[in-house]
Scaffold this active site. Structure first.
Site, PDB file in Angstrom:
ATOM      1  N   ASP A   1       0.861  -1.174   0.000  1.00  0.00           N
ATOM      2  CA  ASP A   1       0.000   0.000   0.000  1.00  0.00           C
ATOM      3  C   ASP A   1       0.905   1.233   0.000  1.00  0.00           C
ATOM      4  O   ASP A   1       2.112   1.125   0.245  1.00  0.00           O
ATOM      5  CB  ASP A   1      -0.913  -0.004   1.227  1.00  0.00           C
ATOM      6  CG  ASP A   1      -2.174   0.814   1.011  1.00  0.00           C
ATOM      7  OD1 ASP A   1      -2.158   1.707   0.132  1.00  0.00           O
ATOM      8  OD2 ASP A   1      -3.162   0.570   1.714  1.00  0.00           O
ATOM      9  N   TRP A   2       0.343   2.389  -0.285  1.00  0.00           N
ATOM     10  CA  TRP A   2       1.165   3.597  -0.431  1.00  0.00           C
ATOM     11  C   TRP A   2       1.860   3.929   0.890  1.00  0.00           C
ATOM     12  O   TRP A   2       1.209   4.230   1.880  1.00  0.00           O
ATOM     13  CB  TRP A   2       0.295   4.751  -0.918  1.00  0.00           C
ATOM     14  CG  TRP A   2       0.309   4.919  -2.418  1.00  0.00           C
ATOM     15  CD1 TRP A   2       0.381   6.101  -3.098  1.00  0.00           C
ATOM     16  CD2 TRP A   2       0.263   3.905  -3.433  1.00  0.00           C
ATOM     17  NE1 TRP A   2       0.384   5.871  -4.457  1.00  0.00           N
ATOM     18  CE2 TRP A   2       0.321   4.531  -4.689  1.00  0.00           C
ATOM     19  CE3 TRP A   2       0.205   2.516  -3.409  1.00  0.00           C
ATOM     20  CZ2 TRP A   2       0.313   3.835  -5.901  1.00  0.00           C
ATOM     21  CZ3 TRP A   2       0.186   1.804  -4.610  1.00  0.00           C
ATOM     22  CH2 TRP A   2       0.240   2.478  -5.826  1.00  0.00           C
TER      23      TRP A   2
END
Length: 380
Positions: A141-142
C-alpha cells in the site's frame, strides 16, 4: 467500462477492487468494499477483476488482509483466530483468486496478530503463492512498506509509490553485500515485476500516456446511471410514502443536497465528467425552483473545498501559478501554470521542472468567489 476508462487515463492497472470485510463503523474506507458477507464480497470482486482484465488492464485486489480500521492504520494490530482469518477475512481474496486471478495483490498497512501484513511470509508466500497457487505481483500500500529484508522474504515484490522510502538502492545493496539478502531472492522479486511489465506492454497502453476525456459519451452516462439506480434497495415503504407524487409538498434538508457526495476523500477522490446534486435534480424534475432547502447539520471537518465555489476567466476552479521562490522574492521564476478545480490537492508525485534540489516550490492560487445571495452574515 472501468477497463475502457483506465485506457483513457493511460493506466495499466486499476488499484482495486477492495474486498475487506465491513464488520464495523471504524473502517473509514468501508464504502470501497462490497459487504460484510465474505462470499458476496469474493464473488463481486471476482466479477470486477474479470471485467477489468478482459480489457487488458490489470486489477489490484486489496488490502491483504484484515485492513478494517483507519485509526492508526499503519500501526493497528488486527487480532484474529485462524478460523476467522480463513473463513471470513481471507475468503473474498480466495474466491477472487479462484474465479478471476487478479494480476496484482496489494498488502495492507496493518499488523495481523502482531506481525505487519507486508512482512507475513505465511500469508504472502505460504497461503497466497503456495496454497492458492497464485503467480503475480505483490505491491505495498502507499508508504506501507516498513522493512527491506523482512518484506522481501515475505514475498512483497514492489514498494509503492514511485521512489522508495524504505528500499533505497544504497540500503538494499548494503544488505546484499553483507549477505543478509541473497541474490536469488532479489531475482525472484524482480521476475514478478518484469512479468507485470510484460503484461502492461501487451496491453498496448503507452508509457506515460496522456489522459483524455473521450470516454465522456452518452453510452457511458447511461451505464453509470443504470448502475447507480440498480444499486438502490428500498427496504421499507411505510404508508406508501414512495414514490413521491408531484402534488406532495417536500423540503430538502442536508449539506449533501447541494454538494454531491459522489466519492470519498484522499485516494478515493476523482474528477468526474459531470455531477448532479440532489436539489437541482429535484428542481429540474418538478420544473420549478420553488423547493424549500435548509443546510441542516454541517458535516465538513475542515475548510470546505473552495475550488468548488470559485472560478477564473478559464472556468471553474483556481488559477495556479507555481514559482521557485516565495511571493516576497523579486526574482521569482514561473515553473508551471494550470487550473485546478479543488483546493484539496494531493501532490504525491508532483514536482515542477525547475524546482530546487529539495523539490521546493511555491503555489499562488487565485479565484473569484460570488455569493449566491446578498445578505448579512449569519449571527450565532
Amino acid at each position: 467500462m472501468m477497463s475502457v476508462e483506465a485506457r483513457h487515463k493511460g493506466a495499466h492497472a486499476i488499484l482495486g477492487p477492495t474486498c475487506n470485510i465491513q464488520r464495523g463503523p471504524l473502517g473509514g474506507r468501508g464504502f470501497e468494499s462490497f459487504s460484510e458477507d465474505q462470499y458476496l464480497s469474493g464473488m463481486a470482486s471476482a466479477a470486477i477483476v474479470k471485467g477489468v482484465q478482459k480489457g487488458g488492464v490489470a486489477a489490484t485486489i486489496k488490502h491483504f488482509v484484515c485492513n478494517d480500521m483507519e485509526d492508526e492504520r499503519n500501526a493497528v494490530n488486527s487480532i484474529v483466530s485462524e478460523r476467522a482469518l480463513r473463513e471470513v477475512y481471507l475468503m473474498p481474496f480466495q474466491l477472487a483468486t479462484k474465479y478471476a486471478t487478479p494480476k496484482v495483490f496489494m498488502s495492507a498497512y496493518n499488523k495481523v496478530n502482531g506481525i505487519l501484513s507486508s512482512e507475513r511470509k505465511d500469508l504472502l508466500g505460504g497461503i497466497l503463492r503456495g496454497e492458492w497457487g497464485w503467480d503475480g505481483l505483490v505491491i505495498s500500500d502507499w508508504f506501507g512498506c516498513y522493512s527491506i529484508k523482512q518484506s522481501l522474504e515475505a514475498g512483497m515484490d514492489l514498494e509503492c509509490p514511485g521512489s522508495p522510502l524504505i528500499r533505497k538502492h544504497n540500503s538494499v545493496m548494503h544488505q546484499i553485500l553483507a549477505r543478509e539478502i541473497p541474490m536469488p531472492l532479489i531475482d525472484e522479486r524482480v521476475t514478478n515485476i518484469l512479468k507485470f511489465i510484460k503484461f502492461a506492454i501487451q496491453s498496448g497502453i503507452p508509457a506515460d500516456a496522456p489522459e483524455d476525456t473521450k470516454n465522456d459519451t452518452p453510452e457511458t452516462s447511461a451505464l453509470l446511471r443504470k448502475l447507480a439506480a440498480d444499486s438502490i434497495v428500498l427496504l421499507k415503504n411505510e404508508g406508501d410514502l414512495l414514490p413521491l407524487k408531484e402534488k406532495d409538498k417536500i423540503a430538502i434538508i442536508g449539506p449533501g443536497a447541494k454538494t454531491p457526495r459522489s466519492f470519498g476523500g484522499g485516494s478515493a477522490s476523482l474528477n468526474p465528467y459531470y455531477q448532479t446534486n440532489i436539489l437541482e435534480a429535484i428542481k429540474k424534475h418538478l420544473g420549478s425552483d420553488d423547493v424549500p432547502y435548509a443546510l441542516g447539520s454541517e458535516v465538513e471537518l475542515s475548510l470546505y473545498d473552495l475550488g468548488k465555489v470559485v472560478s477564473t476567466e478559464k472556468g471553474p476552479g483556481f488559477h495556479v501559478m507555481v514559482y521557485n521562490k516565495p511571493v516576497e522574492a523579486t526574482d521569482r521564476k514561473l515553473l508551471d501554470d494550470m487550473t485546478v478545480e479543488s483546493s484539496k490537492c494531493l501532490m504525491f508525485d508532483y514536482s515542477p521542472k525547475g524546482a530546487d534540489k529539495n523539490k521546493l516550490f511555491y503555489w499562488d492560487m487565485e479565484g473569484d468567489f460570488t455569493p449566491e445571495v446578498t445578505g448579512e452574515p449569519t449571527k450565532f
